[in-house]
Write a protein that holds these residues in place. Structure first.
Motif, short mmCIF file in Angstrom:
data_model
loop_
_atom_site.label_atom_id
_atom_site.label_comp_id
_atom_site.label_asym_id
_atom_site.label_seq_id
_atom_site.Cartn_x
_atom_site.Cartn_y
_atom_site.Cartn_z
N SER A 104 -17.48 -24.37 -10.65
CA SER A 104 -16.93 -23.02 -10.52
C SER A 104 -15.41 -23.07 -10.46
O SER A 104 -14.83 -23.97 -9.84
N LEU A 105 -14.79 -22.10 -11.12
CA LEU A 105 -13.34 -21.90 -11.06
C LEU A 105 -13.06 -20.44 -10.74
O LEU A 105 -13.70 -19.55 -11.30
N ASN A 106 -12.13 -20.22 -9.82
CA ASN A 106 -11.76 -18.86 -9.45
C ASN A 106 -10.24 -18.77 -9.34
O ASN A 106 -9.60 -19.57 -8.66
N TYR A 107 -9.66 -17.78 -10.03
CA TYR A 107 -8.23 -17.52 -9.95
C TYR A 107 -8.03 -16.13 -9.39
O TYR A 107 -8.70 -15.17 -9.79
N ILE A 108 -7.09 -16.00 -8.44
CA ILE A 108 -6.78 -14.70 -7.88
C ILE A 108 -5.27 -14.54 -7.79
O ILE A 108 -4.56 -15.48 -7.42
N LEU B 208 -5.75 -9.22 -9.45
CA LEU B 208 -6.51 -9.63 -10.62
C LEU B 208 -7.26 -10.91 -10.28
O LEU B 208 -6.68 -11.85 -9.73
N THR B 209 -8.56 -10.96 -10.58
CA THR B 209 -9.34 -12.17 -10.36
C THR B 209 -10.02 -12.57 -11.66
O THR B 209 -10.38 -11.72 -12.49
N ALA B 210 -10.21 -13.86 -11.84
CA ALA B 210 -10.91 -14.39 -13.01
C ALA B 210 -11.82 -15.53 -12.56
O ALA B 210 -11.42 -16.36 -11.73
N ASP B 211 -13.05 -15.56 -13.09
CA ASP B 211 -14.02 -16.56 -12.68
C ASP B 211 -14.69 -17.18 -13.89
O ASP B 211 -14.97 -16.50 -14.89
N PHE B 212 -14.95 -18.48 -13.76
CA PHE B 212 -15.76 -19.19 -14.73
C PHE B 212 -16.75 -20.05 -13.96
O PHE B 212 -16.40 -20.69 -12.95
N TYR C 181 -10.11 -6.32 -12.15
CA TYR C 181 -8.75 -5.83 -11.91
C TYR C 181 -8.83 -4.64 -10.96
O TYR C 181 -9.62 -3.71 -11.17
N VAL C 182 -8.02 -4.68 -9.90
CA VAL C 182 -8.01 -3.61 -8.89
C VAL C 182 -6.60 -3.07 -8.79
O VAL C 182 -5.64 -3.82 -8.61
N LEU C 183 -6.47 -1.74 -8.89
CA LEU C 183 -5.18 -1.07 -8.83
C LEU C 183 -5.23 0.08 -7.82
O LEU C 183 -5.76 1.15 -8.12
N PRO C 184 -4.69 -0.12 -6.62
CA PRO C 184 -4.58 1.00 -5.67
C PRO C 184 -3.40 1.90 -6.07
O PRO C 184 -2.40 1.42 -6.62
N PHE C 185 -3.51 3.17 -5.81
CA PHE C 185 -2.39 4.08 -6.08
C PHE C 185 -2.60 5.34 -5.26
O PHE C 185 -3.70 5.63 -4.77
N GLY C 186 -1.49 6.10 -5.12
CA GLY C 186 -1.55 7.36 -4.39
C GLY C 186 -1.97 7.14 -2.95
O GLY C 186 -1.87 6.06 -2.37
#
Length: 844
Positions: free
Chosen positions: A385-389, A399-403, A452-457
């Protein structure tokens, strides 16, 4: 103490949902940054979730602030001004910042907090109790220090989670529905097995940090599993330095094992590993009394007639397994990291089934046999497993990416011999042929995922992502039977190779926001599925259809695309009370073994046969929940409704298959099919009650009913059914640091498609004592105290009726010893803990 807790919760709400302080356009006063580091004064360790409180001197009603990260650091942007500033943490003395005027960015440096002896008396210990948190799309149960599962498995621990039931054979259901999706750290995983739950019976329960019961999944999750999702989040240590634990256990019937955890964390990397070995003997038994409405003849018994079969079964089960997980998280900076891990599991199991059979005609014994079956299984699983955050800021923008790549190889063999014990018939030469089966399964799975997570307002958030799952499973099955010359020869009618592929592409997006006390989360997920299967056999499609009595496509390729909307609402009356409403659409795809038309044999006359014509089942579900907290009581409740179309259902029917020498043998076939509809309605209620510091009570009850409507092969299987299950747990703190815990579970009787199951009662009991200044714990627990966890039932078909009793595993007594290295019991950090899984993607 209570006021401090409420303040912290309020600050967490501000952290998650508020914007930075607004200022009129064109006016001076750019936001400034206040930063620093908070440590434990005695140990020098960073304090995660410590709170910076900034109260405006000019307007005391205005409160701002933030919390520390895993390294004890905080950084908060505020408007310039005068503030009363302090650092607070439950169980520690509040630190008052002497500076009150903040006109420019400032680093407050290192702040060391002292433990407050007075406050510690009111501090609960994390791990001493199971707590529940409610989110828009899930309930989170922090398993805590459940001493009844010390030295036990993840499967055992799940049986203590409300809404979840683990049956006597290890099958997992949610609210009485077995179509549940199991995830590990939010992803499909070899740790949970390839479409089965066998692996969960090999992994240690100590690895669990929490279980997320997701009955109304958001679009972020797989649409698989009409009952919902169980996400098992495993532990990962966040404290700097080296820490670990050793758990050694043993008991009767003979079982034992050891699990070693180690973790080394620095400011640049985090090394973690777990190695465990288990040895477990699991004796079980069964009794089956089958009465046929008409006399029948068995080719294996030289066509001797009988109308009743009494079977007394003994099971000697031996499970041996080694599992290991090792990984490292590397921190590029404070915001981004890369985690890599390798998981390995190997198992060597050996089961001996002894079935004493008596065949009767008009209650007169005709023939008696003793059937012995030796089953061996070797299993090896590897997963990388590989995980990038990358956390762009502290507001949740990331942003997260998994393999993930998993491969599993499993080899199973069975050796069956059934000598005759007695023969009261005129047939003097009865010889039941020997049988051998061989099954080789090779499975591979790739997973690619990005979110991908984008908080706003003000309290709003947008999320989007992709997930690709690519699975391939090849099953090579061979049946050998004794011929008239006494030699084993291949039964070509049932020997086959089944190559099955499932590819799923998924895209999703969702939007959530908060308006005052009202929260909502709307999402849409699209999944494109390809199911491919190829059967290699000596028989043609026409011959297969004649042999198995239904149409069979030996080379199928089914493709379909579905949209799965999700809607979740929560209205918060206050911090202690809320109501939630959820809707979701789900899918249940048939697994490979449900599609493989070649039978697997549980006995000489009972087979399971897949159905390659199975189509996916779809469901629409609604869930209405209510949560209320008092000072010592937490109440959770919900009512739900689900309508499932093309639902899977297994039935038994009488068919003939080809036996030795081409003879036609009458067998009982279990086969799944698509039922027309399944309407399910239910309600559940849970209560956590802590009347005193020394007593904690936890109980839940779940009632459900369903209406089945459909037919198969001209037989109508429509029916209505209702059942319930409940659990009760109590934990008592006795003198001399001894804990006493009792868990009780009862599943009510229920009507089945072809019969009725009786109620099942199970009680677990445990005692534990902390030793060596709380660095060690010794536990004694008893699984199934009354030895009553047995499945009793009555089955009726159009050709027989049967009374049965089956016990998968007898009562078990286990003694365990845990020693912790630099792992002291942690104080409660629920103020600000991230329950959305952001920091819990890896670990073991």
């Amino acid at each position: 103490m209570k006021k401090l807790f409420l303040i912290v919760l309020a600050l967490v709400s501000l952290k998650n949902y508020s914007q930075r302080p607004e200022r009129p356009q064109g006016q001076p006063g750019e936001p400034i940054k206040i930063s620093g580091t908070v440590l434990d004064k005695e140990t020098g360790q960073p304090l995660e979730y410590a709170t910076l409180v900034l109260q405006s001197i000019q307007d005391p009603a205005k409160v701002n602030g933030g919390i520390t990260d895993i390294d004890g650091k905080f950084s908060v942007e505020v408007a310039p001004g005068r503030y009363n500033a302090s650092i607070e943490y439950i169980g520690y003395k509040t630190f008052k910042v002497s500076q009150s005027t903040f006109n420019e960015s400032v680093d407050l440096g290192t702040i060391s907090l002292e433990i407050s002896a007075a406050e510690l008396e009111g501090v609960e210990v994390v791990g001493e109790q199971t707590t529940v948190e409610v989110r828009l799309d899930k309930k989170i149960y922090n398993i805590g220090k459940d001493i009844t599962t010390s030295g036990a498995t993840i499967s055992d621990a799940l049986n203590n989670v409300p809404s979840v039931n683990v049956d006597i054979e290890g099958g997992i259901s949610l609210r009485g529905n077995e179509n549940v999706r199991i995830l590990i750290n939010g992803k499909p995983s070899a740790l949970a097995g390839f479409g089965s739950t066998d692996a969960l019976q090999q992994l240690p329960a100590d690895a669990i940090e929490k279980v997320e019961v997701i009955t109304s999944p958001s679009a972020r999750y797989d649409a698989e599993g009409t009952a919902g999702i169980l996400n098992i989040v495993l532990k990962r240590e966040k404290t700097l330095g080296f820490n670990g634990s050793v758990n050694v256990y043993g008991g009767v019937p003979t079982n034992g094992g050891v699990t070693v955890n180690g973790n080394l964390r620095t400011t640049k990397y985090n090394l973690f590993s777990t190695i465990g070995y288990r040895y477990r003997e699991g004796p079980g038994n069964g009794f089956f009394d089958t009465r046929y409405f008409n006399s029948r003849q068995d080719a294996f018994l030289d066509s001797i007639a009988y109308d009743r079969n009494i079977e007394d079964r003994d099971i000697d089960r031996l499970d041996r397994g080694l599992n290991a997980n090792i990984g490292m998280e590397y921190f590029f900076n404070e915001k981004s990291s890369l985690t890599g891990s390798y998981f390995y599991r190997t198992g060597s199991d050996e089961d001996v089934n002894t079935n004493v059979n008596d065949y009767l005609l008009n209650n007169a014994p005709q023939v008696g046999t003793t059937r012995r079956e030796l089953e061996t299984e070797e299993d090896d699983t590897h997963q990388i497993s590989l995980n990038y955050i990358n956390r762009f800021n502290d507001d949740g923008h990331q942003l997260t990416a998994d393999f993930q790549y998993s491969v599993d190889s499993e080899t199973g063999n069975s050796y069956i011999n059934e000598p005759v014990r007695y023969n009261n018939t005129s047939n003097t030469d009865i010889n039941i042929p020997r049988e051998e089966t061989s099954t080789i399964e090779d499975q591979k799975e790739y997973l690619i995922q990005s979110d991908y997570v984008l908080p706003f307002g003000k309290g709003s958030q947008f999320e989007a992502g992709y997930r690709g799952n690519f699975e391939n499973e090849v099953t090579d099955y061979r049946l050998l039977q004794e011929n008239d010359a006494g030699n084993l020869e291949v039964n070509l009618n049932q020997t086959n190779l089944f190559d099955y592929t499932q590819n799923v592409h998924a895209l999703y997006s969702q939007y959530g926001s908060k308006f005052g006390d009202f929260n909502f989360l709307l999402g849409l997920r699209m999944e494109s599925t390809q199911l491919k299967g190829k059967i290699e056999s000596q028989l043609t499609e026409e011959e297969l259809q004649e042999e198995f009595s239904f149409p069979i496509d030996t080379d199928f390729d089914n493709n379909y695309t579905g949209l799965f909307p999700t809607v979740n609402f929560i209205y918060e009356f206050n911090e202690m009370e809320n109501v939630s409403l959820g809707y979701n659409r789900r899918i249940n795809r048939p697994r490979g073994w449900f599609l493989n038309p070649f039978p697997s044999r549980s006995s000489r006359t009972n087979i399971f046969q897949g159905n390659p014509n199975l189509a996916p089942a779809f469901s629409n579900a609604f869930d209405l929940g209510y949560l209320k907290r008092w000072e010592k009581v937490t109440l959770t409740s919900s009512i739900y409704y689900q309508r499932e179309t093309d639902a899977f259902q297994r039935v038994q029917e009488q068919v003939f298959i080809t036996g030795p020498g081409g003879s036609q043998v009458e067998v009982v076939r279990n086969i799944p099919f698509n039922l027309a509809t399944n309407d399910r309605t239910g309600a559940e209620l849970g209560i956590l009650y802590n009347p005193t510091k020394w007593l904690r009570l936890n109980s839940s009850v779940n009632f459900f009913s369903f209406n089945l409507d459909g037919e198969f092969n001209g037989v109508n299987y429509s029916q209505s059914n209702s059942s319930w299950f409940g659990r009760f747990s109590s934990k008592v703190e006795l003198p001399w640091k001894i804990d006493w815990q009792t868990n009780a579970f009862y599943r009510g009787a229920s009507d089945e498609v072809q019969g009725r199951s009786n109620g099942i009662l199970s009680i677990n009991l445990a005692f534990s004592k902390d030793l060596l200044n709380d660095k060690a714990t010794i536990s004694l627990n008893v699984q199934d105290l009354l030895n009553s966890r047995k499945r009793n039932g009555f089955t009726t078909t159009d050709f027989y009726e049967q009374d049965s009793e089956f016990q998968w595993r007898q009562r078990e007594i286990r003694l365990s010893f845990i020693y912790r290295i630099n792992e002291q019991k942690k104080r409660d950090r629920q103020n600000g803990r991230d329950y959305n899984g952001g920091d819990d993607e890896e670990g073991f």
